[in-house]
Write a protein that holds these residues in place. Sequence first.
Motif, PDB file in Angstrom:
ATOM      1  N   GLY A  47       1.348  -0.946   0.157  1.00  0.00           N
ATOM      2  CA  GLY A  47      -0.144  -0.042   0.115  1.00  0.00           C
ATOM      3  C   GLY A  47       0.550   1.503  -0.041  1.00  0.00           C
ATOM      4  O   GLY A  47       1.839   1.109   0.272  1.00  0.00           O
ATOM      5  N   HIS A  48       0.728   2.059  -0.975  1.00  0.00           N
ATOM      6  CA  HIS A  48       1.275   3.669  -0.763  1.00  0.00           C
ATOM      7  C   HIS A  48       0.209   4.269  -0.767  1.00  0.00           C
ATOM      8  O   HIS A  48      -0.835   4.852  -1.685  1.00  0.00           O
ATOM      9  CB  HIS A  48       2.269   3.384  -2.114  1.00  0.00           C
ATOM     10  N   GLY A  49       0.788   5.965  -1.049  1.00  0.00           N
ATOM     11  CA  GLY A  49      -0.317   6.858  -1.215  1.00  0.00           C
ATOM     12  C   GLY A  49       0.151   8.405  -1.692  1.00  0.00           C
ATOM     13  O   GLY A  49       1.773   8.458  -1.381  1.00  0.00           O
ATOM     14  N   VAL A  50      -0.005   9.154  -2.073  1.00  0.00           N
ATOM     15  CA  VAL A  50       0.460  10.645  -2.335  1.00  0.00           C
ATOM     16  C   VAL A  50      -0.524  11.421  -1.601  1.00  0.00           C
ATOM     17  O   VAL A  50      -1.601  11.187  -2.278  1.00  0.00           O
ATOM     18  CB  VAL A  50       1.415  10.499  -3.156  1.00  0.00           C
ATOM     19  N   ASN A  51      -0.195  13.280  -1.428  1.00  0.00           N
ATOM     20  CA  ASN A  51      -0.490  14.273  -1.038  1.00  0.00           C
ATOM     21  C   ASN A  51      -0.180  15.293  -1.618  1.00  0.00           C
ATOM     22  O   ASN A  51       1.036  15.933  -1.029  1.00  0.00           O
ATOM     23  CB  ASN A  51      -1.410  14.065   0.211  1.00  0.00           C
ATOM     24  N   LEU A  52      -0.620  15.975  -2.653  1.00  0.00           N
ATOM     25  CA  LEU A  52       0.277  16.633  -3.684  1.00  0.00           C
ATOM     26  C   LEU A  52      -0.728  18.190  -3.081  1.00  0.00           C
ATOM     27  O   LEU A  52      -2.105  18.537  -4.126  1.00  0.00           O
ATOM     28  CB  LEU A  52      -0.253  16.837  -5.089  1.00  0.00           C
ATOM     29  N   VAL A  53      -0.260  19.373  -2.519  1.00  0.00           N
ATOM     30  CA  VAL A  53      -0.741  20.323  -2.154  1.00  0.00           C
ATOM     31  C   VAL A  53      -0.104  21.916  -3.694  1.00  0.00           C
ATOM     32  O   VAL A  53       1.230  21.394  -3.043  1.00  0.00           O
ATOM     33  CB  VAL A  53      -1.268  20.277  -0.989  1.00  0.00           C
TER      34      VAL A  53
END
Lengths: 285, 285
Positions: free
Chosen positions: B208-214
């Motif tokens: 599992g992985h993820g990202v949050n680009l802001v």
Amino acid sequence: MMKVAILGYGNIGRAAEQAIKAAPDMELAGIYHHNDNLDDIEADVVLLCTPTREVEPFAKALLQRGICTVDSFDIHQKIYDLRQSLMPVAKANKAVSVISAGWDPGSDSVVRALLMALVPEGVTYTNFGPGRSMGHTVAAKAIAGVKDALSMTIPMGKGVHRREVYVELEDGADAQVVESLLKADAYFASDDTKMIVVESVAAINSVGHGVNLVRDGVSSNVEGQHLEFTMRINNPALTAQVMVSAARAAVRMQQKGQYGAYTMIELPPIAMLPGEEEKLIRQLV
Amino acid sequence: MMKVAILGYGNIGRAAEQAIKAAPDMELAGIYHHNDNLDDIEADVVLLCTPTREVEPFAKALLQRGICTVDSFDIHQKIYDLRQSLMPVAKANKAVSVISAGWDPGSDSVVRALLMALVPEGVTYTNFGPGRSMGHTVAAKAIAGVKDALSMTIPMGKGVHRREVYVELEDGADAQVVESLLKADAYFASDDTKMIVVESVAAINSVGHGVNLVRDGVSSNVEGQHLEFTMRINNPALTAQVMVSAARAAVRMQQKGQYGAYTMIELPPIAMLPGEEEKLIRQLV
């Protein structure tokens, strides 16, 4: 420096003026009103900041002179037809037209395409607002009997929206007649639309808007992929900024000989950004 | 039907096999191991599912035969150099190479480019995880004295990350020596890295992985624009899916005569999607 002109000087035209002035590689080549003589325009690219329904004839006239155009034409069902109508004119005159370059249609369309490339099996929900829709507001203002209007988009979840249209009536206008004309308009026909008669639309004005795009689905036969794109923005400022970035792409594609009419999902994203290719790749990839 | 082959059959290669089988316009043209004879490969495009550091020689050998390639090369500082190295080979042999086509670098790069086009003044923060980084895990496994490894990425906010590297040592390996080699590696040198020696890496595995680009900033001289992209995903499944979608774009660009080596921000998003142009534009724009 790219020479960028503005045709139409409402909310979007005024914001576009600011975006052009802030762009390091552009100069403002004039601001024109929709009743000016288009033959006077000298520019590499013209931003058509007119109501959506005036886009097609203006675009054709400019493309015929070899001048690129950008619009934010926003009637989703008619976008492909506009592209097909402008395509031969752009090609014959070695120009480029980028159509429907706002945020939806526009940058949201790019996000939807990307989400589908990442998660081919699944459903994308586009949830707008709450916020004022400019296209719907302009359409409501154009209805006979309407003095001023403001159309708010209210998200109901899973891509369903309600429209609340605040309307200031002209003297003697019949509210029921106006309401039936409004609900029959292509902008409103497919949504639950409520018309609210008010004394003054100016008092409830707002330009804030937003969107939440969600896609859940399957990549490489694995379930449970969750992707989301969210914005909270000033609507005319973002629309105008997208048009200005798309104008850069139009001129670059013209320089490469890639003439034609394109939606934003047909543009390489790098073409919208100022500066050197090498620097952008090092910075962004 | 596009003929798509896989080179390398680890996590990504296995997931890519599923993505190719699910694609309506592709057929699997074989699965090859890194010690197979590349001359045996008959395909329109090959997915290089090998460790990043083996990408360049394989790509060159295939491009020299006029076969398109896609990789998910993930050493950010060296991406532009890889592009420049593959560019002349691709052009000379009328092929297309899409490089660094994973999710970061890859689809996140496209999002970063789009966010910058929408909000030219501002700062983008890329916050990864928490999740297992495949590139960092492979790099950690390659270090002398390491029997097995798993590198977790922990977001600290505002684009700052910590790396927690779980390591199973080979018999007789010196933990301090391994740790100093690990911290000196290009994958880890610029982050706060902690090595944790464990009995069994297999017991703590996760994909599992993820990202949050802001991005917050200014469009058309208006402050306060807020844009955000978030994913929670199965890492090898998404990486492989991006490679397969990029493979479609590679073949299409080759068909159009647009030979060369490209990063994903140089591709029109529509080129990554199966099906008719008209249908896609009507559906997505």
